[in-house]
Motif scaffolding. Sequence first.
Motif, short mmCIF file in Angstrom:
data_model
loop_
_atom_site.label_atom_id
_atom_site.label_comp_id
_atom_site.label_asym_id
_atom_site.label_seq_id
_atom_site.Cartn_x
_atom_site.Cartn_y
_atom_site.Cartn_z
N GLU A 299 29.33 49.15 45.05
CA GLU A 299 29.84 50.48 44.71
C GLU A 299 31.33 50.43 44.43
OE1 GLU A 299 28.90 53.38 47.61
OE2 GLU A 299 26.80 53.57 47.01
N GLN A 300 32.04 49.56 45.13
CA GLN A 300 33.49 49.49 45.01
C GLN A 300 33.90 48.17 44.37
OE1 GLN A 300 35.30 52.12 45.79
NE2 GLN A 300 33.55 53.25 46.63
N VAL A 301 34.77 48.27 43.38
CA VAL A 301 35.27 47.06 42.72
C VAL A 301 36.06 46.20 43.69
CG1 VAL A 301 36.83 46.23 40.91
CG2 VAL A 301 35.25 48.09 40.42
N ASP A 302 36.72 46.82 44.68
CA ASP A 302 37.47 46.04 45.66
C ASP A 302 36.57 45.07 46.41
OD1 ASP A 302 39.88 47.13 45.00
OD2 ASP A 302 39.95 48.56 46.65
N THR A 303 35.32 45.47 46.62
CA THR A 303 34.36 44.56 47.25
C THR A 303 34.10 43.36 46.35
OG1 THR A 303 33.29 46.41 48.38
CG2 THR A 303 32.03 44.36 48.22
N THR A 304 33.96 43.63 45.06
CA THR A 304 33.67 42.58 44.10
C THR A 304 34.79 41.55 44.04
OG1 THR A 304 32.48 44.23 42.80
CG2 THR A 304 32.98 42.15 41.70
N ARG A 305 36.02 41.99 44.22
CA ARG A 305 37.15 41.06 44.18
C ARG A 305 37.02 39.99 45.25
NH1 ARG A 305 41.01 43.27 40.80
NH2 ARG A 305 40.81 45.52 40.46
N ARG A 306 36.33 40.31 46.33
CA ARG A 306 36.15 39.32 47.40
C ARG A 306 35.05 38.32 47.07
NH1 ARG A 306 36.57 44.16 50.67
NH2 ARG A 306 34.37 44.03 51.27
N TYR A 307 34.34 38.55 45.98
CA TYR A 307 33.24 37.68 45.58
C TYR A 307 33.59 36.77 44.41
CZ TYR A 307 29.75 39.98 48.52
OH TYR A 307 29.04 40.43 49.59
N VAL A 308 34.75 36.97 43.85
CA VAL A 308 35.12 36.25 42.63
C VAL A 308 36.29 35.32 42.90
CG1 VAL A 308 36.04 36.49 40.29
CG2 VAL A 308 34.24 38.04 41.10
N GLU A 309 36.11 34.07 42.57
CA GLU A 309 37.20 33.10 42.70
C GLU A 309 37.94 33.03 41.37
OE1 GLU A 309 37.46 28.91 44.90
OE2 GLU A 309 36.28 28.82 43.05
N VAL A 310 39.17 33.50 41.39
CA VAL A 310 40.00 33.47 40.18
C VAL A 310 40.81 32.18 40.20
CG1 VAL A 310 41.83 34.64 38.91
CG2 VAL A 310 40.13 35.98 40.17
N PRO A 311 40.80 31.41 39.13
CA PRO A 311 41.54 30.14 39.12
C PRO A 311 43.02 30.34 39.40
CG PRO A 311 40.08 30.31 37.22
CD PRO A 311 40.06 31.65 37.89
N GLU A 312 43.61 29.40 40.11
CA GLU A 312 45.03 29.51 40.45
C GLU A 312 45.92 29.49 39.21
OE1 GLU A 312 46.05 26.54 43.26
OE2 GLU A 312 44.80 27.36 44.88
N ASP A 313 45.43 28.83 38.15
CA ASP A 313 46.23 28.74 36.93
C ASP A 313 45.85 29.81 35.92
OD1 ASP A 313 43.75 27.86 36.21
OD2 ASP A 313 44.40 25.96 35.33
N ASP A 314 45.25 30.89 36.39
CA ASP A 314 44.72 31.92 35.51
C ASP A 314 45.80 32.55 34.62
OD1 ASP A 314 42.55 33.58 34.64
OD2 ASP A 314 43.45 35.21 35.76
N LEU A 315 47.04 32.58 35.11
CA LEU A 315 48.12 33.24 34.37
C LEU A 315 49.05 32.25 33.66
CD1 LEU A 315 49.13 35.95 37.00
CD2 LEU A 315 47.58 36.21 35.06
N ASP A 316 48.77 30.98 33.77
CA ASP A 316 49.70 29.97 33.25
C ASP A 316 50.01 30.17 31.76
OD1 ASP A 316 49.61 29.03 35.78
OD2 ASP A 316 48.98 27.00 35.26
N ASP A 317 48.98 30.29 30.96
CA ASP A 317 49.19 30.40 29.50
C ASP A 317 49.91 31.68 29.13
OD1 ASP A 317 47.95 27.98 29.17
OD2 ASP A 317 45.99 28.82 28.62
N ILE A 318 49.60 32.78 29.86
CA ILE A 318 50.25 34.05 29.56
C ILE A 318 51.75 33.98 29.89
CG2 ILE A 318 50.33 36.50 30.19
CD1 ILE A 318 47.33 36.34 30.75
N VAL A 319 52.04 33.44 31.07
CA VAL A 319 53.44 33.34 31.48
C VAL A 319 54.20 32.39 30.56
CG1 VAL A 319 54.96 32.58 33.35
CG2 VAL A 319 52.91 33.90 33.89
N GLU A 320 53.52 31.35 30.10
CA GLU A 320 54.16 30.37 29.21
C GLU A 320 54.70 31.03 27.94
OE1 GLU A 320 55.43 26.67 27.75
OE2 GLU A 320 54.72 27.23 29.75
N ARG A 321 54.03 32.10 27.50
CA ARG A 321 54.42 32.74 26.24
C ARG A 321 55.38 33.91 26.42
NH1 ARG A 321 48.85 31.74 25.39
NH2 ARG A 321 48.32 33.90 25.93
N PHE A 322 55.88 34.10 27.65
CA PHE A 322 56.87 35.16 27.86
C PHE A 322 58.07 34.96 26.93
CE2 PHE A 322 56.06 36.67 32.52
CZ PHE A 322 54.84 37.19 32.11
N SER A 323 58.56 36.08 26.36
CA SER A 323 59.73 35.97 25.46
C SER A 323 61.00 36.28 26.23
CB SER A 323 59.56 36.92 24.30
OG SER A 323 59.43 38.25 24.75
#
Length: 323
Positions: A299-323
């Motif tokens: 029912e709650q998305v916050d519960t789902t966040r506890r079920y999903v393993e997000v890769p530690e490098d998930d933001l690497d490519d995005i941060v790399e392209r910061f201007s």
Amino acid sequence: MSDDLLPYSGDRLAQARAFSGLTDEALRVRAVTAARDKAFEDLWALTLAYLTTETGGGVRLSPHTLRAYRKGIEVLVDHARDQAWNLLHPARREPSLYVTGLTALGLKPATVQARVAAAVALYRALRWAGATDADPFADVKRPKDRTKGIVKNPPYRSDFVAAMLAEADPHERALLLLLTHAGLRIAEALAVEWRHVDLERRRLLVAHGKGDKARRVPLSARLRDALTALQAEAGAAASGRVLPWRAYSTAYERLQKLALKCGREHEFRGFHAGRKYAGTQLYAATRDFTRVAGFLGHEQVDTTRRYVEVPEDDLDDIVERFS
């Protein structure tokens, strides 16, 4: 305690009716006597009747939940007997000392929380029976686990799932795929019936999910193949439940032995890691917690966040392209 020792839901309903059919005074006397004598079986029967008739889960409370409540009440009653508690009117500081003692034994915060939840259920049952007005655990602080669940019990890895599937028999394969591809809870997987399976439309009906909520989930190609094979094997007898096991403990033992057969018994961590595998795979493809929540029946998305393993490098490519 195995599922085989838990009361069948029909028996639970009959037992609940037996309690509810008593006069108010008879029910009160029965509860007072059980509390005075610290009679665990009687107190558990009273709590089970309360849980069956007065809670949202009712007769559909999962065996896992019932096992946790039963064990928690047993531990509390043993403690009350050893410490000469008056269960109906415990001293003001006794509940806090009880919780502190559980923590001192080295129990994990989640286990302590489960013990307290069982104690709360017992006192709700005693109040329901008119035996006491006490609510001794209402203000007791419960330990918090600062380590995220996804860290303590991460999803299974793809190579482990593949190894298990390679060695599984047809029923074990279906169970594994119901967990890791359909994202079902173990109680949901064991309850799947052939009438819930729509191979043509590639859909599975979870008729009674947690909280008795129904949902439909898509069937992967591998899960369809596994179910088709089982259906062909059963032939005209393909009716009733898909899997032959009713007890959580039996299914656990089967997968535990399967992991041993694969030489990877140290990687087996029960059923929930398979459900997390499904959630993590789906999130990796969609990047949408809301869709994953619907898939898993949260029912709650916050519960789902506890079920999903997000890769530690998930933001690497995005941060790399910061201007």
